[in-house]
Every structure is written in C-alpha cells, then in structure tokens.
Design an enzyme around this catalytic site. Structure first.
Site, short mmCIF file in Angstrom:
data_model
loop_
_atom_site.label_atom_id
_atom_site.label_comp_id
_atom_site.label_asym_id
_atom_site.label_seq_id
_atom_site.Cartn_x
_atom_site.Cartn_y
_atom_site.Cartn_z
NE ARG A 57 -2.76 0.56 3.51
CZ ARG A 57 -2.16 1.26 4.53
NH1 ARG A 57 -1.76 2.54 4.36
NH2 ARG A 57 -2.00 0.42 5.72
CE1 TYR A 110 -17.16 9.46 -15.83
CE2 TYR A 110 -16.15 9.58 -13.69
CZ TYR A 110 -16.96 8.76 -14.66
OH TYR A 110 -17.44 7.60 -14.44
CG ASP A 182 -9.53 14.25 -15.62
OD1 ASP A 182 -9.03 13.74 -16.36
OD2 ASP A 182 -10.57 13.66 -15.02
CE LYS A 207 -12.61 6.12 -19.07
NZ LYS A 207 -12.46 5.69 -17.76
N1 LCS Z 1 -11.87 11.32 -15.39
C1 LCS Z 1 -12.52 11.36 -16.62
C2 LCS Z 1 -12.33 12.38 -17.82
C3 LCS Z 1 -13.16 10.27 -16.79
O1 LCS Z 1 -13.85 10.06 -18.27
C4 LCS Z 1 -13.35 9.15 -16.18
C5 LCS Z 1 -14.18 7.91 -16.35
C6 LCS Z 1 -12.69 9.42 -14.76
C7 LCS Z 1 -12.03 10.54 -14.57
C8 LCS Z 1 -13.07 8.16 -13.59
O2 LCS Z 1 -12.01 7.42 -14.00
P1 LCS Z 1 -12.23 5.63 -13.66
O3 LCS Z 1 -12.38 5.69 -12.19
O4 LCS Z 1 -13.69 5.35 -14.27
O5 LCS Z 1 -11.07 5.01 -14.01
N2 LCS Z 1 -15.30 8.07 -17.58
C9 LCS Z 1 -15.83 7.08 -17.82
C10 LCS Z 1 -16.67 7.47 -18.82
O6 LCS Z 1 -16.61 8.39 -19.69
N3 LCS Z 1 -17.46 6.50 -19.07
O7 LCS Z 1 -17.22 5.54 -18.13
C11 LCS Z 1 -16.22 6.09 -17.27
#
Ligand code: LCS
Length: 392
Positions: A57, A110, A182, A207
């Site tokens: 951790r 988001y 972000d 992503k």
């Molecule tokens: N920031 C952005 C710009 C994102 O698109 C997402 C997830 C996150 C943070 C959060 O990341 P995660 O915890 O899912 O790894 N975006 C998503 C979307 O557009 N559709 O499903 C998840």
C-alpha cells in the site's frame, strides 16, 4: 532511464531499465509485504533513512516503475498511482480541500468527479462552484476568499469544450490556488498541463494510457515535491493504491500509447469528416473541423486533435436508440480511449433515469452521441455508421 533528450515514443518504451536479472519488462512483484534484513534495516526504512520497500500500500517496485514512467512523460516531479481514476480524483480533493474550502470547477466535468463534491464533501463543509471554464471570465467571477483549488477537465466529457490551461494557471497562481487538470481525454502524448503551468495533473488510466479496456486505474502527477509528498501521504493513508498486477498491465499498454493515439486520431479525422457531411447529423464537435469553436486554443495546447467525437442526431432519442441498435462494429459501452471503438447514447443509456430538463442542464441533449474511435480499419467504422444511420 530518465532522459528528456529522447523522443516521446522512445521514453514510452525505455523509461525503466531492465532489472538485476536483465528482464526486458518490469516484473510483477505480486507481494503484499517485503522482508527486512534485520531490525535495524526495518527501522531505517520506516524512518526514511534508507530507500526500500515496506508494504505494497505504501509502495511496490512494479507500481513505482509505472509512477516514474508517467511522471516522466508528464514532465512532473513524481507520480502516485491509484486503483481507479476516481481514486485519483478523490485523493486530490482530500489532499487539498479542508473544512470550509471552496473549489471552482468545469461544469461539464466527469459526472462522479462533481457528484462526490456535491454529495459527500459538503458533509465536511467544502463548497463548490461549477462554471463553463472555457470562458475564463466565468472563473474570475467564481473565485472567493476561501477558494483553494481550480479543477478543470479539458477537453470536457462529453461536451468537448476546451479550457485554456495557461490562462487558468495564471489566474490560479494570482489567487494562491492550486490548479488541477484532468488530462484523461488527451494523455501526455497530446497534452502536458504541467508544462503549461498546472500544479497537478491526473488521469483515469483506464482510458488512453492503458488503452486495452481490461482494467481500471488512476494516476496523479505533481510538479513539485511538496505537493507530491502530500498526495502520496493521503493516498497511502486512504488506501486507494493500485495492485501490482494492474500496474504491470498499464506498463504494457503504455508502450504503444503514441502509435495507438496516432492511429485512432487518423481514423477520427476521417469519421468526423464523414459525419459532418451526413444529412442525419445536426452538429458535430471534433477538434480540427472548421466548425469546431475552440480550434485556436486547441492548437495552442494540444499536440493533435484526439479521437473523441460528440455529435447530435436530428432525430432525438429514437434516432439515438436506432443508431445504438444497428451498429455492428462499435461496441455499445461507456468508457473511452481503448483500441476498440465504443459508442454511447447518454439520453437512452447512462442518463436515461434523469428528466430531460436535468439532462439538458449537464449538456446532454436527446440526440447526443459520444463516439470513442479505436484503431480498427477506418473503412469498416465508416461503413458501420453509414449503415446504422439509415435507421435513424
Ligand atoms: N476523469 C475522466 C475524464 C473520466 O472520463 C473518467 C471515467 C474518470 C475521470 C474516472 O475514472 P475511472 O475511475 O472510471 O477510472 N470516465 C468514464 C466514462 O466516460 N464512461 O465510463 C467511465
């Protein structure tokens, strides 16, 4: 190996040296804990007098290799990996927002990154103002004496609005705020916010950085040691660390980031041109198209136009459903930035429980479609859309 003299693609492949046994890839250290040589050794590690691993951790060689790679690519001091992108977002909030703090943020950020502030951080007295940060004047008006953070997402999700990072850094620093960006939609291949004055950059590595739709993961990179230390301390205490196997998969995906982004972008340009001229399409948002309203600022801060496309179908909800039910190559799924093309119609899928009014407040119109372009043969993707649009 840490060399700013090498090109981006070379750094993707060779950031980490082979280990002592000459392994060409970073091994998976699938362990929760690390044995000390003796009690003095343990004491020195805990006191920070000697470098070494204690407990996964807190730190792990596989995870550290990934943290170093992404921090190098973003040109930051250090990286902190998290179990998901939201783990990265909440760790940053927890580090910099205290009792009575105020944050100014992009309105089309988001969803959960906004939801966690409005539904949970309010319990700790955190205030927030969400504005269209593409207009810098809105940011200036929103700043209050207790504002501590400017948090932006650019391009935003799914509106594709672009915020001027350099201008935000100037305003943030004039007011003593920390600027967090972000960078999920671009990856460090297309945009490097720390070079434009941001203090902290974060990613959903689920992503583009991982790129293969097989894990969720997050990363935070700080420009300065002080912020890096504070973020790491928070992540370790909250326990939103990554797992070594997850880190191994992201390290594997990362190697092909530049060629994946290039190919997806090449495909996206052709698809955007096809959609722009299609009679069933009301409007399309894609950087680089003449009609894109933010081309000037996109050119200034992005090294390409990316592979995310938003468009509006003339036929509203029904047309959206018909498009979803007739595509055969693109997968109907949330998420983005992978090798496979994904399509999403928020009004009939992710946002279907909301009222039309509530949807429109967050920029989700009835015919809005989000299309994440993959690396398939572009002719197949265009034919897939051409065929499915006949039903719209
Ligand atoms: N920031 C952005 C710009 C994102 O698109 C997402 C997830 C996150 C943070 C959060 O990341 P995660 O915890 O899912 O790894 N975006 C998503 C979307 O557009 N559709 O499903 C998840």
């Amino acid at each position: 190996m840490e060399s700013k003299n090498f090109g981006f693609s070379t750094r993707l492949i060779h950031t980490e040296n082979p280990d002592a046994l000459g392994s060409a890839t970073v091994p998976i250290y699938q362990t929760s804990t690390f044995a000390f040589k003796d009690s003095d050794h343990g004491a020195r590690l805990f006191a920070g007098e000697e470098k070494g691993f204690i407990y996964t951790r807190i730190g792990n060689p596989t995870i550290e290799a990934l943290e170093k790679s992404v921090a190098d690519l973003e040109n930051g001091f250090g990286g902190v990996a998290t179990g998901s992108g939201m783990g990265a977002v909440t760790t940053v909030y927890m580090t910099f927002l205290g009792q009575g703090a105020h944050v100014v943020s992009t309105d089309a950020v988001y969803g959960p990154a906004r939801g966690v502030i409005e539904n949970h951080f309010t319990r700790f007295g955190v205030e927030s103002t969400y504005v269209n940060t593409a207009d810098i004047e809105n940011i200036k008006k929103a700043i209050r004496p207790n504002t501590k953070m400017l948090y932006i997402e650019t391009p935003s999700n799914p509106t594709m609005a672009i915020t001027d990072i350099e201008a935000c850094a100037k305003i943030a620093h004039q007011h003593g705020l920390i600027l967090v960006v972000d960078n999920t939609f671009c990856s460090p291949y297309l945009q490097r916010p720390l070079e434009l004055g941001a203090d902290v950059v974060l990613h959903s590595m689920t992503k583009f950085i991982n790129g293969h739709a097989d894990i969720v993961a997050g990363m935070i990179v700080a420009k300065e040691k002080k912020n890096y230390d504070a973020i790491r301390n928070m992540m370790v205490n909250m326990g939103c660390n990554m797992d070594p196997h997850q880190a191994y998969l992201v390290l594997r995906g990362l190697k092909t980031l530049s060629i994946r982004v290039e190919r997806a972008q090449e495909n996206a340009k052709k698809i955007a041109e096809f959609l722009e001229n299609h009679p069933k399409i009301e409007w399309i948002m894609y950087p680089g198209l003449k009609s894109f309203p933010y081309n000037e600022i996109a050119k200034k801060q992005m090294k390409g136009t990316g592979s995310m496309i938003s468009f509006e179908l003339k036929g509203g909800i029904e047309a959206g459903k018909n498009l979803m039910n007739n595509v055969k190559v693109a997968l109907l799924a949330v998420s983005l930035g992978g090798v496979e093309t994904l399509i999403q119609h928020p009004a009939s899928m992710t946002h279907s429980k909301l009222s039309k009014e509530a949807r429109e407040k967050s920029g989700i119109t009835d015919g809005l479609v989000r299309y994440s372009v993959g690396i398939e043969n572009v002719e197949d993707l265009i034919e897939d859309l051409r065929h499915a649009l006949e039903f719209c």
